[in-house]
Design a protein around this motif. Sequence first.
Motif, PDB file in Angstrom:
ATOM      1  N   ILE A  15       0.834  -1.198   0.000  1.00 20.87           N
ATOM      2  CA  ILE A  15       0.000   0.000   0.000  1.00 20.87           C
ATOM      3  C   ILE A  15       0.869   1.248   0.000  1.00 20.87           C
ATOM      4  N   ALA A  16       2.182   1.034  -0.044  1.00 20.66           N
ATOM      5  CA  ALA A  16       3.074   2.191  -0.004  1.00 20.66           C
ATOM      6  C   ALA A  16       3.027   2.960  -1.325  1.00 20.66           C
ATOM      7  N   ALA A  53      13.375  13.184 -14.663  1.00 11.02           N
ATOM      8  CA  ALA A  53      14.484  13.774 -13.914  1.00 11.02           C
ATOM      9  C   ALA A  53      15.815  13.468 -14.597  1.00 11.02           C
ATOM     10  N   ASP A  71      -1.675  11.548  -8.368  1.00  9.05           N
ATOM     11  CA  ASP A  71      -2.101  12.933  -8.168  1.00  9.05           C
ATOM     12  C   ASP A  71      -1.050  13.960  -8.579  1.00  9.05           C
ATOM     13  N   PHE A  72       0.218  13.558  -8.586  1.00 10.20           N
ATOM     14  CA  PHE A  72       1.235  14.529  -8.962  1.00 10.20           C
ATOM     15  C   PHE A  72       1.400  14.651 -10.477  1.00 10.20           C
ATOM     16  N   GLN A  94       8.440   9.773 -13.590  1.00 10.80           N
ATOM     17  CA  GLN A  94       8.995  10.961 -12.954  1.00 10.80           C
ATOM     18  C   GLN A  94      10.525  10.845 -12.882  1.00 10.80           C
ATOM     19  N   TYR A 111       1.240  17.730 -12.669  1.00  7.61           N
ATOM     20  CA  TYR A 111       2.042  18.860 -12.207  1.00  7.61           C
ATOM     21  C   TYR A 111       3.533  18.664 -12.398  1.00  7.61           C
ATOM     22  N   ARG A 121      14.816   6.604 -12.610  1.00  6.61           N
ATOM     23  CA  ARG A 121      15.953   7.437 -13.011  1.00  6.61           C
ATOM     24  C   ARG A 121      17.169   6.565 -13.351  1.00  6.61           C
ATOM     25  N   SER A 172       9.960   3.007  -8.566  1.00  9.80           N
ATOM     26  CA  SER A 172       9.956   4.272  -7.845  1.00  9.80           C
ATOM     27  C   SER A 172      10.652   5.323  -8.709  1.00  9.80           C
ATOM     28  N   LEU A 173      10.595   6.549  -8.263  1.00 11.11           N
ATOM     29  CA  LEU A 173      11.297   7.607  -8.963  1.00 11.11           C
ATOM     30  C   LEU A 173      12.776   7.259  -9.104  1.00 11.11           C
ATOM     31  N   ARG A 174      13.343   6.744  -8.022  1.00  6.76           N
ATOM     32  CA  ARG A 174      14.762   6.429  -8.028  1.00  6.76           C
ATOM     33  C   ARG A 174      15.112   5.363  -9.070  1.00  6.76           C
ATOM     34  N   GLN A 197      16.192  15.388 -17.900  1.00  8.27           N
ATOM     35  CA  GLN A 197      16.460  16.801 -17.681  1.00  8.27           C
ATOM     36  C   GLN A 197      17.863  17.032 -17.163  1.00  8.27           C
ATOM     37  N   SER A 198      18.316  16.115 -16.302  1.00  7.23           N
ATOM     38  CA  SER A 198      19.661  16.310 -15.751  1.00  7.23           C
ATOM     39  C   SER A 198      20.711  16.161 -16.841  1.00  7.23           C
ATOM     40  N   PHE A 202       7.066  18.462 -14.607  1.00  4.95           N
ATOM     41  CA  PHE A 202       7.528  19.296 -15.720  1.00  4.95           C
ATOM     42  C   PHE A 202       8.212  18.469 -16.759  1.00  4.95           C
TER      43      PHE A 202
END
Lengths: 339, 339
Positions: free
Chosen positions: B81-82, B264, B286-287, B260, B290, B235, B230-232, B267-268, B292
């Motif tokens: 549920i994380a 990242a 939800d993010f 996401q 928003y 990436r 995850s985001l990590r 863009q980097s 970029f």
Amino acid sequence: MSRSTPSSRSSGSVTLSDVAKLAGVSPITVSRVLNRPELVTPDTMEVVREAIARTGYVPNMLAGGLASKRSRLVAALFPTIASSMFAETMEALTDRLGEAGYQVLLGLSGYPAAREDDLLEAILSRRPDGILLTGIVHSASTRQKLLAAKIPVVEIWDYTPTPIDMLVGFSHERVGEAVGDYLIAKGYRRLAMIGGDDDRAMQRRKGFLSSLAGHGIEDVPTMAIPAPGSLRTGRQQMARLLDEGHRPDAVFCNSDALAQGVLAEAQSRGMSVPGDVAVMGFGDLDFSPYTFPALTTVRIDRRGIGRIAAEAMLARMEGRAGPEKVLDVGFEVIEREST
Amino acid sequence: MSRSTPSSRSSGSVTLSDVAKLAGVSPITVSRVLNRPELVTPDTMEVVREAIARTGYVPNMLAGGLASKRSRLVAALFPTIASSMFAETMEALTDRLGEAGYQVLLGLSGYPAAREDDLLEAILSRRPDGILLTGIVHSASTRQKLLAAKIPVVEIWDYTPTPIDMLVGFSHERVGEAVGDYLIAKGYRRLAMIGGDDDRAMQRRKGFLSSLAGHGIEDVPTMAIPAPGSLRTGRQQMARLLDEGHRPDAVFCNSDALAQGVLAEAQSRGMSVPGDVAVMGFGDLDFSPYTFPALTTVRIDRRGIGRIAAEAMLARMEGRAGPEKVLDVGFEVIEREST
DNA sequence: ACTGTTAGTGTCAGCGCTAACGCGAGCTTC
DNA sequence: GAAGCTCGCGTTAGCGCTGACACTAACAGT
């Protein structure tokens, strides 16, 4: 083909007595094999295990719990799990308690904690062996019900020297102070805050304002929104803040999600972060090191809180002497690029 | 001071009989006031309610469940549920079932679904009135246990025309196809994919590749990582993809969090999105509006799945005729700026 | 007046399990 | 060799509640 006429009320599923008959032992012996194997000889155990496997027996913990007064159930109340803030604490709790043979009954109290009292009553009717609450409790009737239940209670995610029973948390007021001190030390002077309206957010706000007041900063615009904050509401509130003419050089957000929204709004207006405005979050969620710029925030050991709470609860439920009753897990300011 | 000598086994807490004595009625009448109030006259009800309030009686659902064979408990198994993916479904489920007087027992099976079988056994020993599973089930022993339990089963977040019992979900393969078709239609040809290694991610991959193959695109680099992404990890995988010399013009990520991370990393490295590389996610968290640039993704009605599953389960538990047994809630490609 | 029906309440037994205690076999102790 | 102990298992009696059915009073229909 049994000729016995089971009572009309029986469920028809395999019971402990069925297993006992097949194994040629008494029901209590089967019970012991399952719950207190050290009281049974290896031979008996073997025979009973075999019978359990052959019948496909699944214990009935409603009956077991009624007879033994131990439900092996622990209740956990959280305001929400949709924010990963609490979800990870819940996961850690579930993992640790699961290892010890307990299951966790999740109660979602919602943010204004509206039905907390009803929810608690519903939960207590399951006769949990322990209960975990998020936040320190205020309602007198809730407190009284908890005390009447005579079970271990762990309050988490908050701090008070006088919990109902046990506590694993940290001081939100000190978080606010630490953030204030940190931003001041970095040279920021025109501070603002965007935060939820729940108790804990208010505590952080209080600490923040008191730190700033200590440095002679009094006018601090504060935007309060209904908890839990999200990227969307963070963005909205930042827009409102700017539209109202405020020009903060640093904004403290009550969650990383809010901070992400603030970053988005700032960037969409061509403001540079932290050049034009610094942004600080709270929580150190998994995305926070990877935002642009990487988010300065306050780290809380979310899984640690769950794990320690589980440990404390287990100690009490198993009659062991637990660790201290009140444990402050603290927090850590994580400096990254946004300040 | 009562002179009665309660058996040594009694818990000492208030029971239904205590309430009955105080109210001057029989225990069954108290039971009816609580569970079937329509069978009792208003006068009796009043007296009993009063007695309940005075004694502070809290029903014991272990005993009630044992006697009635209805635990008023519903079990829900999720991998985690994380990630807010499932957390919202769980919240919606809990809300709807809570209204109807049921509580939800959460089981976290973890991602390789390692202990799913043990977990299921532990859960069935609570005699839940219904059970909800994330994903369609494969293990024969799990299937058999579920059938033996003779309770409503709802499988969610996946699609098969032949569920164990009921199903509320969508086809991950069709999601993959839709994403493939969409990216092709937008003119992208050098596609890549970053995804988890769980069953459902694999289904999406399959659909994605089959769509591309239909357009003559065969060489599609695919990075698989342990779920949940995850985001990590997103990436990291994007970095690896690029470091291995791939130059995709569009990357399909198996979750918005992964996407996401891809944003990242791009863009980097000074790559523009979608100019140099387009990015597409899955989930519409939800993010996602928003980021970029704002993330193109696939929307799933996460709360809807929980609500509908609760409804289907309630219908069956209360003996009503439910809606269809298999419900495809579909999905929707949400076009934003990242493609 | 008799039977039938309904509403409201009570009696009884038992759901499936375990705590507490009992008991016999095999051992040690002096 | 009798007392005392330990070990392993069985017997008994519930845990607190509700299903099934019984019973009574009040009233309707014939």
